[in-house]
Design a protein around this motif. Structure first.
Motif, mmCIF file in Angstrom:
data_model
loop_
_atom_site.group_PDB
_atom_site.id
_atom_site.type_symbol
_atom_site.label_atom_id
_atom_site.label_comp_id
_atom_site.label_asym_id
_atom_site.label_seq_id
_atom_site.Cartn_x
_atom_site.Cartn_y
_atom_site.Cartn_z
ATOM 1 N N LYS A 107 5.838 -3.915 -7.164
ATOM 2 C CA LYS A 107 6.864 -2.980 -6.711
ATOM 3 C C LYS A 107 7.893 -2.727 -7.806
ATOM 4 N N HIS B 78 6.417 -0.528 -10.356
ATOM 5 C CA HIS B 78 6.324 0.827 -9.805
ATOM 6 C C HIS B 78 7.677 1.522 -9.862
ATOM 7 N N LYS C 17 -5.495 4.378 -5.349
ATOM 8 C CA LYS C 17 -5.031 3.067 -5.815
ATOM 9 C C LYS C 17 -4.921 2.092 -4.642
ATOM 10 N N ALA C 18 -4.495 2.605 -3.488
ATOM 11 C CA ALA C 18 -4.410 1.752 -2.304
ATOM 12 C C ALA C 18 -5.798 1.263 -1.885
ATOM 13 N N LEU D 40 1.625 3.201 -3.221
ATOM 14 C CA LEU D 40 0.512 3.601 -4.068
ATOM 15 C C LEU D 40 -0.112 4.908 -3.585
ATOM 16 N N LYS D 41 -0.733 5.598 -4.529
ATOM 17 C CA LYS D 41 -1.537 6.755 -4.168
ATOM 18 C C LYS D 41 -2.773 6.272 -3.415
ATOM 19 N N TYR E 7 0.818 -1.215 0.000
ATOM 20 C CA TYR E 7 0.000 0.000 0.000
ATOM 21 C C TYR E 7 0.853 1.267 0.000
#
Length: 213
Positions: free
Chosen positions: A185, A188, A112-113, A108-109, A105
């Motif tokens: 991850k 990301h 998104k979370a 993420l923004k 989490y």
């Protein structure tokens, strides 16, 4: 950039990530407790809504018809009663807790979370239904031996078999989703190279502070 700024930016980022992680861990714990309380408060007859998908899945896979009763679903051809004892409600709570605690989490923004959180809830429910169906199908050979080997179908033996099965299932689910989250991850980091650089700076800063102290 002076040394003060160099240490300030990573420290601020680390604090933000720790705060986000702590927040989602708290949300996960609260959700797991609420789910457990809700399941404990549901009467056995009301669990039919939860047992219906599992029964439907077994009907499709085994090509057998189930009869609805006040406590669940009975398969007359198989002599199996799908009731609350096979609902796997505790397993659902454990799957959600493990997956949510493993989810990234913090990278993420917020929106998104939240989406990931909802997806984990849904995935936990679907996985529980599927794994419950597999558990019941694996128990069929044991049930057929209940006349010649009644101890295999005893209450405690069912508990032991179910416990071992669900622990293995939970471990497999964790390993699969852990790899999925690691891939998330990595993706990301590829899309946000600056974030990856910040994490590297955090590590360097931590090492330097460790040597200084």
């Amino acid at each position: 950039m002076n040394n003060k700024s160099y240490y300030l930016i990573p420290s601020f980022t680390m604090k933000t990530r720790l705060n986000k992680t702590a927040l989602w861990v708290c949300i996960t714990i609260i959700t797991a407790i609420v789910l457990k309380i809700l399941f404990n408060g549901i009467a056995s007859g009301e669990m039919i809504l939860f047992l219906n998908p599992t029964s439907t899945m077994l009907e499709y896979i085994l090509n057998k018809h189930a009869q609805s009763t006040t406590s669940g679903f009975f398969f007359p051809d198989l002599h199996i009663m799908i009731d609350r004892s096979l609902s796997s409600e505790n397993f659902l709570v454990m799957v959600f807790f493990v997956l949510s605690c493993t989810a990234p989490y913090h990278i993420l923004k917020a929106w998104k979370a939240i989406l990931l959180y909802g997806a984990i809830l849904l995935a936990s429910f679907v996985l529980t239904l599927a794994i419950s169906a597999v558990r019941i199908m694996m128990a069929l050979p044991v049930i057929r031996l209940q006349d010649s080997q009644p101890w295999l179908n005893s209450f405690w033996m069912q508990r032991v078999e179910g416990g071992v099965f669900y622990i293995i299932a939970l471990l497999l689910v964790y390993l699969v989703f852990r790899n999925i989250f690691i891939h998330m991850k990595q993706q990301h980091d590829l899309q946000h190279p600056q974030a990856s650089a910040v994490r590297h700076n955090l590590f360097v800063t931590y090492r330097r502070n460790s040597h200084l102290h």
